[in-house]
Write a protein that holds these residues in place. Structure first.
Motif, short mmCIF file in Angstrom:
data_model
loop_
_atom_site.label_atom_id
_atom_site.label_comp_id
_atom_site.label_asym_id
_atom_site.label_seq_id
_atom_site.Cartn_x
_atom_site.Cartn_y
_atom_site.Cartn_z
N THR A 1 -3.44 -16.00 1.21
CA THR A 1 -3.58 -15.43 -0.09
C THR A 1 -3.14 -13.89 -0.43
O THR A 1 -2.37 -13.68 -1.25
CB THR A 1 -5.26 -15.21 -0.46
N LEU A 2 -3.26 -13.12 0.91
CA LEU A 2 -2.78 -11.71 0.87
C LEU A 2 -1.10 -11.97 0.89
O LEU A 2 -0.44 -11.00 0.07
CB LEU A 2 -3.04 -10.96 2.19
N ALA A 3 -0.44 -12.94 1.59
CA ALA A 3 0.90 -12.96 1.53
C ALA A 3 1.43 -13.28 0.18
O ALA A 3 2.35 -13.00 -0.29
CB ALA A 3 1.40 -13.91 2.57
N SER A 4 0.76 -14.36 -0.29
CA SER A 4 0.83 -14.92 -1.81
C SER A 4 1.19 -13.72 -2.69
O SER A 4 1.97 -13.59 -3.47
CB SER A 4 0.10 -15.81 -2.13
N ILE A 5 -0.15 -12.88 -2.89
CA ILE A 5 -0.27 -11.96 -4.09
C ILE A 5 0.92 -10.70 -3.93
O ILE A 5 1.27 -10.29 -4.87
CB ILE A 5 -1.47 -11.28 -4.36
N GLN A 6 1.22 -10.59 -2.56
CA GLN A 6 2.49 -9.56 -2.34
C GLN A 6 3.75 -10.27 -2.88
O GLN A 6 4.78 -9.14 -2.72
CB GLN A 6 2.62 -9.27 -0.90
N ALA A 7 4.18 -11.25 -3.34
CA ALA A 7 5.37 -11.45 -3.82
C ALA A 7 5.62 -10.90 -5.01
O ALA A 7 6.69 -10.71 -5.58
CB ALA A 7 5.40 -13.13 -4.02
N LEU A 8 4.34 -10.15 -5.72
CA LEU A 8 4.53 -9.60 -6.84
C LEU A 8 4.57 -8.06 -6.23
O LEU A 8 3.81 -7.46 -5.55
CB LEU A 8 2.98 -9.50 -7.54
N GLU B 1 4.56 -4.84 -7.54
CA GLU B 1 3.05 -4.12 -7.52
C GLU B 1 1.81 -4.08 -6.56
O GLU B 1 1.61 -3.22 -5.98
CB GLU B 1 2.32 -4.34 -9.17
N VAL B 2 1.66 -5.41 -6.26
CA VAL B 2 0.85 -5.57 -5.28
C VAL B 2 1.46 -5.26 -3.80
O VAL B 2 0.67 -4.50 -3.15
CB VAL B 2 0.44 -6.99 -5.10
N LEU B 3 2.77 -5.59 -3.59
CA LEU B 3 3.15 -5.22 -2.26
C LEU B 3 3.40 -3.75 -2.05
O LEU B 3 2.94 -3.17 -1.24
CB LEU B 3 4.80 -5.69 -2.16
N GLU B 4 3.51 -2.92 -3.36
CA GLU B 4 3.65 -1.39 -3.15
C GLU B 4 2.29 -0.90 -2.88
O GLU B 4 1.79 0.06 -2.32
CB GLU B 4 4.13 -0.87 -4.42
N ALA B 5 1.30 -1.41 -3.67
CA ALA B 5 -0.15 -1.11 -3.59
C ALA B 5 -0.61 -1.33 -2.29
O ALA B 5 -1.36 -0.39 -1.41
CB ALA B 5 -1.14 -1.64 -4.50
N VAL B 6 -0.51 -2.39 -1.66
CA VAL B 6 -0.92 -2.90 -0.33
C VAL B 6 -0.40 -2.10 0.83
O VAL B 6 -0.85 -1.66 1.71
CB VAL B 6 -0.68 -4.51 0.04
N THR B 7 1.10 -1.61 0.82
CA THR B 7 1.62 -0.79 1.70
C THR B 7 1.05 0.50 1.45
O THR B 7 0.64 1.23 2.90
CB THR B 7 3.27 -0.94 1.37
N ALA B 8 0.75 1.16 0.53
CA ALA B 8 0.28 2.45 0.19
C ALA B 8 -1.25 2.62 0.90
O ALA B 8 -1.62 3.56 1.43
CB ALA B 8 0.23 3.13 -1.20
N MET B 9 -2.01 1.21 0.60
CA MET B 9 -3.37 1.43 1.19
C MET B 9 -3.48 1.28 2.44
O MET B 9 -4.13 1.97 3.34
CB MET B 9 -4.20 0.21 0.32
#
Length: 507
Positions: A71-78, A80-88
Motif C-alpha cells: 500500500t505504501l508503494a502504491s500511494i507513492q505513485a502520487l 505529493e505522497v512520494l515527496e511527503a513520505v521522503t520528507a517524513m
C-alpha cells in the motif's frame, strides 16, 4: 556555595573525572573558565551540536510503520505522497506545512476514486501522524476520528485507537486519553480468541491507560515550583490513589508482556515485539514506583527507599539484554527502538540517584551525593550517552530515532559534572542539552529543554557575578513551561522518561 574560583579545584575535579565519569567523557580535563564555549566542550559534543535536527520517536504516533509495504508503494505513485513520505523519513521538520498540504491534496485525490479504499486510509494515517508530529494535536485527532468511521479491520481499529490515546495524552487531555484507553482494553477483551496478538494488544493498552493515570497524578517539578515561589505544595487526596492504580496496571501490563515474551510469540517477529513492549512497560513501571515513593516521602517527611523502582529498571535491562541475542532477527527500526528504550532506562536510573531528596524536602536544591552515589549516577548517565553517541556516528534513517532524547541525557551528564565540582564543563553540557532539546513541538521535548534551562539557572545562581544569567535562564524556563498545555505545566522532568509505545514503534 558561591563559585569564586573554578580552576583551583582542578586537581580534585580531575580525580573525580577519572573515578566517576565514563572513559569517553572523563579523559577530557576540566577546561579553563577563560576558554570559548567550543573549547569548553569535548569533540563529541561539538559533533552533536552540528548535527541535523530530526523528528522524535517517543512523541510520534508512528502510524506510517503500520501501513503495508504494498500500500505504501502504491500511494507513492502520487508525487505529493512520494515527496511527503521522503520528507517524513528524512526528518525534515522544516517542511511540516508542505508535508501536511501534500497529504491533504493526496487524500482528496484518493477520495474521488475510493473513499474507503486502503490507499486513502493510508494517506489519512500519514496525515494524522504529520499533524501530530507538528504539534497540531486537535487536527490530528479529527483525522483519526474520521478514519475510525471507515470500514476497518480489527487490527486497524486497534492501531488507530492507540494512536488516539497517545495524541490525547500529548495534548494534555489525560482524562479523555484514559477514556479511550479504557475502551481499548475492552476491545481487546472482545477480540477473537484465535487472535495470537492478544497478549501484545492487552499489555500495550494497559501500559497506555496506566500512563494516562500517572499523568493525572501530576507530580510537580521542584525547580519550577521554586521559580514560581510554590512551597510545600499540598498532596492531593487522589494523587496517591492515581499513582497506586498506575503501579498496579503497569505491573499487570509488564507481567502479561514479559510472560508472553518468555513463552515465545506466534513467530519470531511477534516474540521480538513482545520483548520490546515488555521492556518499555517495565521501564514505565519503575517510573510509577519512583513517583509513588516521592509523593509518599513528602507525606511522611522522610525519604523512603525506592528499591522497587530500581528493580523494575533492572528487569527492563534484563529483557533488553535477552533481546540482544536476537538482534540478527531484528530490522533496523527494532534495533533502534531497543537502543532508545535502553538509553531511557539508564536515564531514569541516573535521575533516581540525582533528584529524589529535593522532592522530599519540597525545595529546589542541588542535593549532596556521596562519592559512591555520584559514581553510580555518572555511570548510568554515561551509558545512556554512549548509546546516543554510537547511534549519532552511524548513517541510516532509522538511527535518528535513538537520539531524540539526547537533550535529557546531556542534562543528566551535566548534573553529574555539576555535583563533581566541574562547573565550567557542566555549563557547556547544559547549553548543549538546551540546544539538543530546542525547537520541539511536543511536551516531552519541551520539558527536556525547560529542565536544562532550569538546571543551568541554578548553576549560574551559585556562580559569582552570574545572577543576570541565572535570571535570564529562569525566565526562559518559565516561558517554555507556560507554552505547554495546561495539564503539562510544571510537571516533573521524570515524566519525559515515559514510553507510550504504539504498534509502529515495534514494526
Amino acid at each position: 556555595m558561591v563559585i569564586t574560583n573554578i580552576c583551583h579545584r582542578g586537581r580534585h575535579t580531575a580525580k573525580l573525572h577519572r573515578r566517576l565519569l565514563p572513559t569517553f567523557v572523563s579523559q577530557t580535563p576540566c577546561p579553563s573558565r577563560k576558554g570559548t564555549m567550543h573549547a569548553m566542550l569535548m569533540p563529541w559534543i561539538r559533533s552533536i551540536s552540528n548535527s541535523t535536527k530530526l523528528l522524535s520517536s517517543r512523541a510520534s504516533i508512528n502510524l506510517a510503520s503500520t501501513i503495508s509495504k504494498d500500500t505504501l508503494a502504491s500511494i507513492q505513485a502520487l508525487p505529493e505522497v512520494l515527496e511527503a513520505v521522503t520528507a517524513m523519513t528524512e526528518g525534515n521538520t522544516n517542511q511540516s506545512s508542505k508535508i501536511i498540504d501534500n497529504l491533504e491534496r493526496a487524500s482528496d485525490v484518493f477520495e474521488k476514486f475510493s473513499p474507503d479504499g486502503e490507499e486513502r486510509k493510508a494517506v489519512l494515517l500519514l496525515q494524522s501522524q504529520a499533524l501530530s508530529d507538528a504539534g497540531a494535536y486537535m487536527a490530528s485527532l479529527e483525522i483519526l476520528d474520521s478514519i475510525l468511521k471507515m470500514d476497518l479491520r480489527e487490527d486497524q481499529i486497534y492501531n488507530v485507537c492507540l494512536a488516539k490515546v497517545k495524541t490525547e495524552w500529548l495534548n494534555g487531555s489525560f482524562e479523555e486519553a484514559a477514556e479511550v484507553a479504557n475502551k481499548l482494553c475492552d476491545q481487546v477483551s472482545e477480540m477473537d480468541g484465535a487472535n495470537e496478538n492478544i497478549p501484545l494488544h492487552q499489555g500495550m493498552a494497559l501500559n497506555a491507560l496506566a500512563i494516562c493515570r500517572l499523568s493525572s497524578a501530576n507530580l510537580k517539578d521542584q525547580e519550577i515550583n521554586s521559580f514560581r515561589n510554590i512551597k510545600d505544595e499540598e498532596i492531593q487526596s487522589n494523587q496517591l490513589s492515581d499513582l497506586d492504580e498506575s503501579k498496579e496496571k503497569l505491573q499487570m501490563a509488564s507481567t502479561i508482556l514479559r510472560n508472553a515474551y518468555q513463552q515465545g510469540g506466534s513467530d519470531k517477529a511477534d516474540t521480538l515485539r513482545l520483548g520490546l513492549a515488555a521492556a518499555a512497560s517495565t521501564s514505565n513501571q519503575g517510573i510509577a514506583e519512583m513517583m509513588f515513593v516521592l509523593v509518599k516521602s513528602r507525606q511522611i517527611g522522610m525519604l523512603m527507599p525506592y528499591d522497587n523502582a530500581l528493580k523494575s529498571w533492572r528487569n527492563a535491562l534484563n529483557i533488553l539484554n535477552s533481546l540482544e541475542d536476537k538482534m540478527t532477527e531484528m530490522n533496523q527500526k527494532q534495533i533502534s527502538t531497543m537502543k532508545s528504550i535502553r538509553a531511557g532506562v539508564f536515564n531514569n536510573m541516573a535521575w533516581g540517584m540525582l533528584y529524589p531528596s529535593s522532592y522530599m524536602d519540597g525545595e529546589s536544591k542541588m542535593n549532596t551525593l556521596s562519592e559512591d552515589s555520584l559514581k553510580i549516577a555518572s555511570d548510568y548517565a554515561g551509558k545512556a550517552l554512549k548509546i546516543h553517541d554510537d547511534a549519532r556516528n552511524k548513517i541510516g534513517e532509522e538511527d535518528i530515532w535513538v537520539n531524540e532524547s539526547m537533550g535529557r541525557t546531556l542534562n543528566l551528564v551535566a548534573s553529574c559534572y555539576e555535583r563533581a565540582g566541574s562547573a565550567v564543563t557542566a555549563e557547556g553540557l547544559f547549553q548543549s542539552a538546551m540546544g539538543e532539546a530546542s525547537g520541539s513541538n511536543n511536551p516531552l521535548g519541551i520539558i527536556d529543554e525547560r529542565t536544562a534551562l532550569a538546571n543551568y539557572s541554578r548553576l549560574c545562581s551559585n556562580w559569582e557575578n552570574r545572577s543576570s544569567d541565572s535570571k535570564m535562564n529562569q525566565d526562559r524556563a518559565l516561558e517554555l513551561d507556560d507554552s505547554l498545555a495546561p495539564l503539562w505545566i510544571g510537571k516533573s522532568s521524570l515524566y519525559s522518561g515515559l514510553l507510550l509505545i504504539s504498534m509502529g514503534d515495534l514494526h
